[in-house]
Scaffold this motif. Structure first.
Motif, PDB file in Angstrom:
ATOM      1  N   SER A  53       2.740  -0.707   3.881  1.00  0.00           N
ATOM      2  CA  SER A  53       2.284  -1.904   4.594  1.00  0.00           C
ATOM      3  C   SER A  53       1.711  -2.900   3.582  1.00  0.00           C
ATOM      4  O   SER A  53       1.257  -2.521   2.506  1.00  0.00           O
ATOM      5  CB  SER A  53       1.246  -1.525   5.658  1.00  0.00           C
ATOM      6  N   PRO A  54       1.748  -4.199   3.926  1.00  0.00           N
ATOM      7  CA  PRO A  54       1.288  -5.201   2.960  1.00  0.00           C
ATOM      8  C   PRO A  54      -0.227  -5.353   2.941  1.00  0.00           C
ATOM      9  O   PRO A  54      -0.902  -5.090   3.939  1.00  0.00           O
ATOM     10  CB  PRO A  54       1.936  -6.494   3.479  1.00  0.00           C
TER      11      PRO A  54
ATOM     12  N   LYS B 255       0.850  -1.194   0.000  1.00  0.00           N
ATOM     13  CA  LYS B 255       0.000   0.000   0.000  1.00  0.00           C
ATOM     14  C   LYS B 255       0.883   1.241   0.000  1.00  0.00           C
ATOM     15  O   LYS B 255       2.101   1.150   0.164  1.00  0.00           O
ATOM     16  CB  LYS B 255      -0.920  -0.012   1.232  1.00  0.00           C
TER      17      LYS B 255
ATOM     18  N   THR C  46      -1.811  -8.636   8.866  1.00  0.00           N
ATOM     19  CA  THR C  46      -1.523  -9.137   7.509  1.00  0.00           C
ATOM     20  C   THR C  46      -0.120  -9.761   7.447  1.00  0.00           C
ATOM     21  O   THR C  46       0.099 -10.749   6.739  1.00  0.00           O
ATOM     22  CB  THR C  46      -1.658  -7.992   6.477  1.00  0.00           C
TER      23      THR C  46
ATOM     24  N   GLU D 172     -10.567  -0.812   7.106  1.00  0.00           N
ATOM     25  CA  GLU D 172      -9.171  -0.439   6.848  1.00  0.00           C
ATOM     26  C   GLU D 172      -8.902  -0.206   5.358  1.00  0.00           C
ATOM     27  O   GLU D 172      -8.166   0.709   4.991  1.00  0.00           O
ATOM     28  CB  GLU D 172      -8.211  -1.525   7.359  1.00  0.00           C
ATOM     29  N   GLU D 173      -9.486  -1.039   4.493  1.00  0.00           N
ATOM     30  CA  GLU D 173      -9.109  -0.990   3.067  1.00  0.00           C
ATOM     31  C   GLU D 173     -10.078  -0.139   2.248  1.00  0.00           C
ATOM     32  O   GLU D 173     -11.188   0.155   2.697  1.00  0.00           O
ATOM     33  CB  GLU D 173      -9.089  -2.421   2.493  1.00  0.00           C
TER      34      GLU D 173
HETATM   35 MG   LIG Z   1      -2.957  -3.405   7.118  1.00  0.00          MG
END
Ligand SMILES: [Mg+2]
Ligand SMILES: Nc1ncnc2c1ncn2[C@@H]1O[C@H](COP(=O)(O)O)[C@@H](O)[C@H]1OP(=O)(O)O
Ligand SMILES: [Mg+2]
Ligand SMILES: [Mg+2]
Length: 320
Positions: free
Chosen positions: A38-39, A34, A125, A67-68
């Motif tokens: 972060s993955p 991202k 993650t 979060e996404e």
């Molecule tokens: Mg994350």
């Protein structure tokens, strides 16, 4: 309020999302990066799609803070990735289209409101990618207080030795755990400080998410003599709620002193521990405030305990 519909919707969504995550993990997913470095994986996106769809269907006017988001996935060069996510989602929701999946993910772009849901589709993650622990976390918040929390830990051993535990808590109604595959819920209770075998603490696997040396010093100062347990994600809250440890310490990392915790990284876990008889505050003993926005700007660090040792831990922190 009983919150029974809210709880049932969150449980069903968490179970489906956990199934999707496990299916992705069996195929050894690759990490995407991202903008914050972060993955993220197709499972993070698929899990958020499943959960947001379920909440939006039952509670169309509720805000959802996940979060996404799907902005990246809507770029033409990401079409294959979105298609892959859609095929995992489609195994649970037949006929889902890429456009629908992106829309469900973006339903999680809401903001904190008097009543809102927050979710972490995969918490940990990095643990998920390492084939270690991770959690699917869903919480309902009203007036800044968590009312319902559902935490699925698909890789965590349960009390009966089976793999996969679901933690559920409703404000004022206690907390339970149930095998993720189904079974009878059993009440959760934090451990007493006299239980020497469980007088131990838990912290993150990722050294950069905390302050290991200070965490160890604080644990020692309250009489914990054994090494920490290291576990990814909000599974740590489940470990305290189920009496496998008395304390979870997450102190600000010296490398990122300005880091503020996200609401979705703590809401579900916190109510599970509180309803199991434990206590959750920041490192100064302040309650976590889920009403200030996506980041808990008025809190620093997190201390989770069986309640009995909480004041002592906060006292040690004040003096160190
Ligand atoms: Mg994350
Ligand atoms: N510097 C940091 N301090 C504390 N937590 C962090 C930090 N960076 C990332 N995190 C969050 O820690 C969580 C993982 O939990 P744990 O360390 O307990 O396994 C993730 O949700 C991750 O956020 P993100 O969701 O942005 O990846
Ligand atoms: Mg996450
Ligand atoms: Mg997280």
């Amino acid at each position: 309020m009983s919150y029974s519909t809210e709880t049932q919707v969150a449980i069903a969504a968490a179970i489906q999302a956990a199934q999707l995550c496990q299916a992705v993990r069996r195929a050894i997913p690759e990490a995407m990066e991202k903008t914050d470095k972060s993955p993220v994986t197709v499972a993070d996106y698929g899990s958020q799609a499943i959960i947001c769809r379920a909440i939006a269907q039952s509670f169309p006017s509720d805000a959802i803070v996940g979060e996404e988001d799907a902005a990246e996935l809507r770029r033409p060069e990401m079409a294959d990735t979105l298609q892959k996510i859609t095929s995992y989602v489609g195994a649970l929701i037949p006929d889902a289209t890429p456009e629908q999946v992106a829309g469900w993910i973006d339903r999680g772009n809401g903001t904190v409101a008097p009543r809102y849901w927050t979710l972490d589709p995969i918490d940990g993650t990095k643990g998920f990618l390492r084939q270690d622990q991770y959690a699917v976390a869903i919480a309902l918040v009203e007036q800044g207080e968590v009312k319902v929390g559902v935490l699925a830990c698909p890789a965590l051993p349960g009390p009966g030795g089976e793999t996969g535990v679901l933690y559920v808590a409703v404000r004022g109604q206690g907390a339970t755990q149930v095998p993720l595959k189904g079974g009878n819920p059993t009440p959760l209770k934090v451990v007493s400080s006299e239980d020497v075998a469980h007088f131990r603490f838990v912290e993150s696997v990722e050294s950069s998410h905390g302050d290991r040396s200070r965490q160890e010093a604080v644990a020692q100062a309250v009489g914990i003599t054994t090494e920490s347990m290291r576990i990814d994600s909000q599974a740590k809250y489940g470990i305290v709620a189920s009496g496998q440890a008395v304390l979870y310490l997450r102190l600000p990392s010296p490398k990122s002193p300005d880091y503020r915790e996200n609401i979705w990284d703590h809401a579900a876990g916190a109510i599970v521990v509180e309803e199991a008889g434990g206590k959750v505050t920041d490192m100064y003993g302040k309650p976590l405030d889920f009403g200030t926005g996506t980041k808990m700007v008025d809190n620093r660090g997190v201390v989770v305990s069986n309640g009995a040792i909480h004041d002592q831990v906060i006292g040690v922190l004040a003096q160190s």
